[in-house]
Design an enzyme around this catalytic site. Sequence first.
Site, mmCIF file in Angstrom:
data_model
loop_
_atom_site.group_PDB
_atom_site.id
_atom_site.type_symbol
_atom_site.label_atom_id
_atom_site.label_comp_id
_atom_site.label_asym_id
_atom_site.label_seq_id
_atom_site.Cartn_x
_atom_site.Cartn_y
_atom_site.Cartn_z
ATOM 1 N N THR A 126 2.273 -0.911 -1.603
ATOM 2 C CA THR A 126 1.225 -1.710 -0.965
ATOM 3 C C THR A 126 -0.060 -1.786 -1.780
ATOM 4 O O THR A 126 -0.413 -0.838 -2.500
ATOM 5 C CB THR A 126 0.893 -1.101 0.412
ATOM 6 O OG1 THR A 126 -0.378 -1.587 0.867
ATOM 7 C CG2 THR A 126 0.779 0.416 0.356
ATOM 8 N N GLU A 128 -2.808 -1.338 -0.582
ATOM 9 C CA GLU A 128 -3.694 -0.269 -0.098
ATOM 10 C C GLU A 128 -3.789 0.865 -1.119
ATOM 11 O O GLU A 128 -4.720 1.662 -1.074
ATOM 12 C CB GLU A 128 -3.182 0.277 1.239
ATOM 13 C CG GLU A 128 -3.586 -0.546 2.433
ATOM 14 C CD GLU A 128 -5.092 -0.552 2.679
ATOM 15 O OE1 GLU A 128 -5.651 0.521 2.919
ATOM 16 O OE2 GLU A 128 -5.704 -1.624 2.609
ATOM 17 N N TYR A 150 -2.866 6.478 5.003
ATOM 18 C CA TYR A 150 -1.731 5.573 4.779
ATOM 19 C C TYR A 150 -1.582 5.264 3.282
ATOM 20 O O TYR A 150 -0.483 5.369 2.717
ATOM 21 C CB TYR A 150 -1.948 4.274 5.569
ATOM 22 C CG TYR A 150 -1.007 3.163 5.201
ATOM 23 C CD1 TYR A 150 0.287 3.122 5.704
ATOM 24 C CD2 TYR A 150 -1.404 2.138 4.334
ATOM 25 C CE1 TYR A 150 1.155 2.091 5.353
ATOM 26 C CE2 TYR A 150 -0.553 1.109 3.983
ATOM 27 C CZ TYR A 150 0.730 1.097 4.491
ATOM 28 O OH TYR A 150 1.587 0.084 4.142
ATOM 29 N N LYS A 154 1.554 6.243 0.841
ATOM 30 C CA LYS A 154 2.289 5.201 0.123
ATOM 31 C C LYS A 154 2.278 5.451 -1.386
ATOM 32 O O LYS A 154 3.235 5.138 -2.088
ATOM 33 C CB LYS A 154 1.688 3.827 0.430
ATOM 34 C CG LYS A 154 2.150 3.218 1.750
ATOM 35 C CD LYS A 154 3.587 2.713 1.670
ATOM 36 C CE LYS A 154 4.009 1.958 2.915
ATOM 37 N NZ LYS A 154 5.417 1.509 2.878
HETATM 38 O O1 F7E Z 1 -6.857 -5.109 8.342
HETATM 39 C C1 F7E Z 1 -10.473 -5.583 8.901
HETATM 40 C C2 F7E Z 1 -9.978 -4.201 8.511
HETATM 41 O O2 F7E Z 1 -5.175 -4.011 9.838
HETATM 42 C C3 F7E Z 1 -7.347 -6.037 7.400
HETATM 43 C C4 F7E Z 1 -0.890 -3.486 6.529
HETATM 44 O O3 F7E Z 1 0.230 -4.328 6.564
HETATM 45 O O4 F7E Z 1 -1.834 -4.699 4.716
HETATM 46 C C5 F7E Z 1 -2.100 -4.225 6.015
HETATM 47 O O5 F7E Z 1 -3.214 -3.348 6.011
HETATM 48 C C6 F7E Z 1 -8.853 -5.935 7.283
HETATM 49 C C7 F7E Z 1 -9.385 -4.499 7.152
HETATM 50 O O6 F7E Z 1 -4.511 -4.830 7.513
HETATM 51 C C8 F7E Z 1 -10.451 -5.695 12.512
HETATM 52 O O7 F7E Z 1 -11.061 -3.279 8.494
HETATM 53 C C9 F7E Z 1 -11.825 -6.193 10.916
HETATM 54 O O8 F7E Z 1 -10.385 -4.482 6.176
HETATM 55 O O9 F7E Z 1 -4.895 -6.463 9.265
HETATM 56 P P1 F7E Z 1 -5.328 -5.113 8.838
HETATM 57 P P2 F7E Z 1 -4.712 -3.788 6.320
HETATM 58 O O10 F7E Z 1 -5.455 -2.593 6.735
HETATM 59 O O11 F7E Z 1 -5.257 -4.557 5.157
HETATM 60 C C10 F7E Z 1 -1.518 -3.691 3.747
HETATM 61 C C11 F7E Z 1 -1.154 -4.379 2.465
HETATM 62 C C12 F7E Z 1 -0.518 -2.714 4.229
HETATM 63 O O12 F7E Z 1 0.258 -2.171 3.455
HETATM 64 C C13 F7E Z 1 -0.590 -2.288 5.636
HETATM 65 O O13 F7E Z 1 0.617 -1.690 6.081
HETATM 66 O O14 F7E Z 1 -9.417 -6.439 8.487
HETATM 67 N N1 F7E Z 1 -10.702 -5.737 10.342
HETATM 68 N N2 F7E Z 1 -11.713 -6.165 12.248
HETATM 69 C C14 F7E Z 1 -9.806 -5.423 11.306
HETATM 70 N N3 F7E Z 1 -8.552 -4.954 11.240
HETATM 71 C C15 F7E Z 1 -7.891 -4.741 12.409
HETATM 72 N N4 F7E Z 1 -6.615 -4.296 12.367
HETATM 73 N N5 F7E Z 1 -8.498 -4.977 13.622
HETATM 74 C C16 F7E Z 1 -9.774 -5.449 13.729
HETATM 75 O O15 F7E Z 1 -10.289 -5.661 14.837
#
Ligand code: F7E
Length: 326
Positions: A126, A128, A150, A154
């Site tokens: 990922t 990440e 996480y 990974k």
């Molecule tokens: O957050 C911001 C949050 O949870 C994206 C997974 O598939 O992709 C994914 O990880 C961004 C972050 O995805 C909210 O802070 C703002 O900056 O959709 P996300 P992620 O963390 O990027 C990678 C490649 C993976 O490998 C992972 O398994 O959005 N954000 N406000 C928020 N995020 C969430 N979830 N909820 C909010 O309310």
Amino acid sequence: MTKSALITGISGQDGAYLARLLLDKGYDVWGFQPRRSTDTLWRLREVQAEDDVRLINGDLTDLSSVLRAVEKSRPDEVYNLGAQSFVGSSWDQPLLTGQATGIGAVNVLEAVRLAAPEARFYQASTSEMFGLIQAERQDENTPFYPRSPYGVAKLYAHWMTVNYRESFGLHTSSGILFNHESPLRGLEFVTRKVTDAVARIKLGLQNELRLGNLDAQRDWGFAGDYVDAMWRMLQQPQGGDYVIATGRTVSVRRFCELAFSHVGLNYEDYVKVDPAFYRPAEVDILLGNPAKAQRVLGWQATTALEDLVAMMLETDLARVQRGARN
Ligand code: F7E
């Protein structure tokens, strides 16, 4: 001869799209997943694969169950997509995340090494792992700096995938996938949280959307495109590591703007910033350089973000209208 593939995490977004892709290519598809009392098969139903995949219950943290699954499915290809994959939860459950996301991958590698050493192995790595980015555009040579339990888990799995290739000569590949979304995304991830909320707001069932950091920027692609890259990696004569991304980065704020404007609304009227959704450490920006995937695999992202937003929103509007729960 019919090829056999084993997919861990088959009930997730990528598991469903990959199962569909492999079934269409004529594979026998086996899925490995924990037994749950809730409905975990809705995604396989949505891609019309539920009746055609063979499911084996087990858990990535239980080596004997993984080993049995490999023995039973006699795979030519193993795709390790199973993980605790929600970054936000990984601070609340760092050990579980380490077990499932890190050690779990090594359990699959061990099972392959012991019971199917000729099989080709794919690890769902990922973006990440890049975390606090060390280069403006991240590629296979960019140093890693994970920012969440996480990401750290990974990274361990990623290096073990490389190590098993170098130590034992196994055909292992690591796909460093940037964010990839779809109508099958879980509701906890920001894109789907937004499109589901926009649908509810449009239909008068909700009047605001609470989000965390709107300034985070991600390189968002379509999951359906990305599973094809996984398969292409395993068709190469040798295993390798590949960045899979679109090469474009967009903020959460801009994503909201696109989604709300798709139904004629202004996001500023509905989105409220709620610090409850902030993370203890944030990944501010990710932007991938998929040049190697294009050169070696002949792969490139084909779905524009605007089309992805429209696809997700149209699906969520229909779902909300018929009262579906996912
Ligand atoms: O957050 C911001 C949050 O949870 C994206 C997974 O598939 O992709 C994914 O990880 C961004 C972050 O995805 C909210 O802070 C703002 O900056 O959709 P996300 P992620 O963390 O990027 C990678 C490649 C993976 O490998 C992972 O398994 O959005 N954000 N406000 C928020 N995020 C969430 N979830 N909820 C909010 O309310």
